[in-house]
Design a protein around this motif. Sequence first.
Motif, PDB file in Angstrom:
ATOM      1  N   UNK A  21       0.859  -1.184   0.000  1.00  0.00           N
ATOM      2  CA  UNK A  21       0.000   0.000   0.000  1.00  0.00           C
ATOM      3  C   UNK A  21       0.892   1.230   0.000  1.00  0.00           C
ATOM      4  N   UNK A  22       1.323   1.621  -1.175  1.00  0.00           N
ATOM      5  CA  UNK A  22       2.208   2.771  -1.309  1.00  0.00           C
ATOM      6  C   UNK A  22       3.631   2.337  -1.569  1.00  0.00           C
ATOM      7  N   UNK A  23       4.527   3.312  -1.664  1.00  0.00           N
ATOM      8  CA  UNK A  23       5.932   3.006  -1.950  1.00  0.00           C
ATOM      9  C   UNK A  23       6.576   2.162  -0.859  1.00  0.00           C
ATOM     10  N   UNK A  24       7.424   1.216  -1.281  1.00  0.00           N
ATOM     11  CA  UNK A  24       8.158   0.388  -0.330  1.00  0.00           C
ATOM     12  C   UNK A  24       9.629   0.382  -0.716  1.00  0.00           C
ATOM     13  N   UNK A  25      10.466   0.218   0.270  1.00  0.00           N
ATOM     14  CA  UNK A  25      11.908   0.201   0.036  1.00  0.00           C
ATOM     15  C   UNK A  25      12.341  -1.143  -0.548  1.00  0.00           C
ATOM     16  N   UNK A  26      13.418  -1.112  -1.292  1.00  0.00           N
ATOM     17  CA  UNK A  26      13.967  -2.327  -1.900  1.00  0.00           C
ATOM     18  C   UNK A  26      14.297  -3.357  -0.818  1.00  0.00           C
ATOM     19  N   UNK A  27      14.740  -2.895   0.317  1.00  0.00           N
ATOM     20  CA  UNK A  27      15.071  -3.801   1.410  1.00  0.00           C
ATOM     21  C   UNK A  27      13.855  -4.618   1.837  1.00  0.00           C
ATOM     22  N   UNK A  28      12.684  -3.983   1.896  1.00  0.00           N
ATOM     23  CA  UNK A  28      11.446  -4.678   2.256  1.00  0.00           C
ATOM     24  C   UNK A  28      11.121  -5.751   1.214  1.00  0.00           C
ATOM     25  N   UNK A  29      11.236  -5.394  -0.074  1.00  0.00           N
ATOM     26  CA  UNK A  29      10.977  -6.353  -1.147  1.00  0.00           C
ATOM     27  C   UNK A  29      11.931  -7.539  -1.016  1.00  0.00           C
ATOM     28  N   UNK A  30      13.209  -7.242  -0.832  1.00  0.00           N
ATOM     29  CA  UNK A  30      14.215  -8.303  -0.727  1.00  0.00           C
ATOM     30  C   UNK A  30      13.932  -9.222   0.462  1.00  0.00           C
ATOM     31  N   UNK A  31      13.616  -8.644   1.615  1.00  0.00           N
ATOM     32  CA  UNK A  31      13.372  -9.453   2.819  1.00  0.00           C
ATOM     33  C   UNK A  31      12.098 -10.284   2.706  1.00  0.00           C
ATOM     34  N   UNK A  32      11.023  -9.679   2.228  1.00  0.00           N
ATOM     35  CA  UNK A  32       9.748 -10.399   2.190  1.00  0.00           C
ATOM     36  C   UNK A  32       9.708 -11.459   1.103  1.00  0.00           C
ATOM     37  N   UNK A  33      10.558 -11.335   0.091  1.00  0.00           N
ATOM     38  CA  UNK A  33      10.534 -12.281  -1.024  1.00  0.00           C
ATOM     39  C   UNK A  33      11.763 -13.181  -1.077  1.00  0.00           C
ATOM     40  N   UNK A  34      12.622 -13.096  -0.073  1.00  0.00           N
ATOM     41  CA  UNK A  34      13.847 -13.907  -0.036  1.00  0.00           C
ATOM     42  C   UNK A  34      14.700 -13.715  -1.287  1.00  0.00           C
ATOM     43  N   UNK A  60      10.710   8.880   2.512  1.00  0.00           N
ATOM     44  CA  UNK A  60       9.310   8.605   2.176  1.00  0.00           C
ATOM     45  C   UNK A  60       9.176   7.993   0.787  1.00  0.00           C
ATOM     46  N   UNK A  61      10.315   7.681   0.177  1.00  0.00           N
ATOM     47  CA  UNK A  61      10.303   7.136  -1.170  1.00  0.00           C
ATOM     48  C   UNK A  61      10.220   5.635  -1.171  1.00  0.00           C
ATOM     49  N   UNK A  62      10.552   5.089  -2.311  1.00  0.00           N
ATOM     50  CA  UNK A  62      10.520   3.641  -2.462  1.00  0.00           C
ATOM     51  C   UNK A  62      10.119   3.283  -3.872  1.00  0.00           C
ATOM     52  N   UNK A  63       9.612   2.085  -4.033  1.00  0.00           N
ATOM     53  CA  UNK A  63       9.190   1.566  -5.332  1.00  0.00           C
ATOM     54  C   UNK A  63       7.701   1.261  -5.299  1.00  0.00           C
ATOM     55  N   UNK A  64       7.049   1.431  -6.442  1.00  0.00           N
ATOM     56  CA  UNK A  64       5.652   1.069  -6.601  1.00  0.00           C
ATOM     57  C   UNK A  64       5.399   0.750  -8.068  1.00  0.00           C
ATOM     58  N   UNK A  65       4.293   0.080  -8.339  1.00  0.00           N
ATOM     59  CA  UNK A  65       3.963  -0.281  -9.710  1.00  0.00           C
ATOM     60  C   UNK A  65       3.656   0.968 -10.519  1.00  0.00           C
ATOM     61  N   UNK A  66       4.093   0.988 -11.763  1.00  0.00           N
ATOM     62  CA  UNK A  66       3.855   2.131 -12.638  1.00  0.00           C
ATOM     63  C   UNK A  66       2.417   2.148 -13.164  1.00  0.00           C
ATOM     64  N   UNK A  67       1.780   0.981 -13.183  1.00  0.00           N
ATOM     65  CA  UNK A  67       0.391   0.855 -13.627  1.00  0.00           C
ATOM     66  C   UNK A  67      -0.341  -0.025 -12.625  1.00  0.00           C
ATOM     67  N   UNK A  68      -1.658  -0.007 -12.648  1.00  0.00           N
ATOM     68  CA  UNK A  68      -2.396  -0.908 -11.752  1.00  0.00           C
ATOM     69  C   UNK A  68      -2.034  -2.372 -12.024  1.00  0.00           C
TER      70      UNK A  68
END
Length: 133
Positions: A21-34, A60-68
């Motif tokens: 729900x909103x931008x997430x940091x690369x670290x979060x993606x890496x940790x949650x997805x192994x 307050x930045x991060x990554x998010x999908x460019x489209x739905x």
Amino acid sequence: MRISARTQYALCAMVALATAEGPVHAEWVALTQDIPRRFCDNILLQLRRAGLVRSQRGPDGGYWLARPAKEISLADVIHVTEGVEQGSEHFPAAAAPLADVWAQLRSHEHALLSEITLAHIVDAPTGLTTSGS
């Protein structure tokens, strides 16, 4: 079809972004997805350059999908990481008709992967069925 580890990680990262729900940091993606952190950074950069992901620097930045998520297919992600397979099979003599079989297989594979979106994956309770199933 062989799917590389890079593509598997990219698909996992995209699904993670689709659930965020909103931008997430690369670290979060890496940790949650192994996903190994440096590998995750490279994948997210590749996806950003391809226009599938957006990013913003800062706390307050991060990554998010460019489209739905419903507008991004698995084929979109796979094409970024694997490229587009060229039909270059050559079968000699009596086996020549196999080239058509391989072409049809690639066509069906592409059709299926183009039909399934990130939203389908996120919304799938336990299994995934398509209109053809």
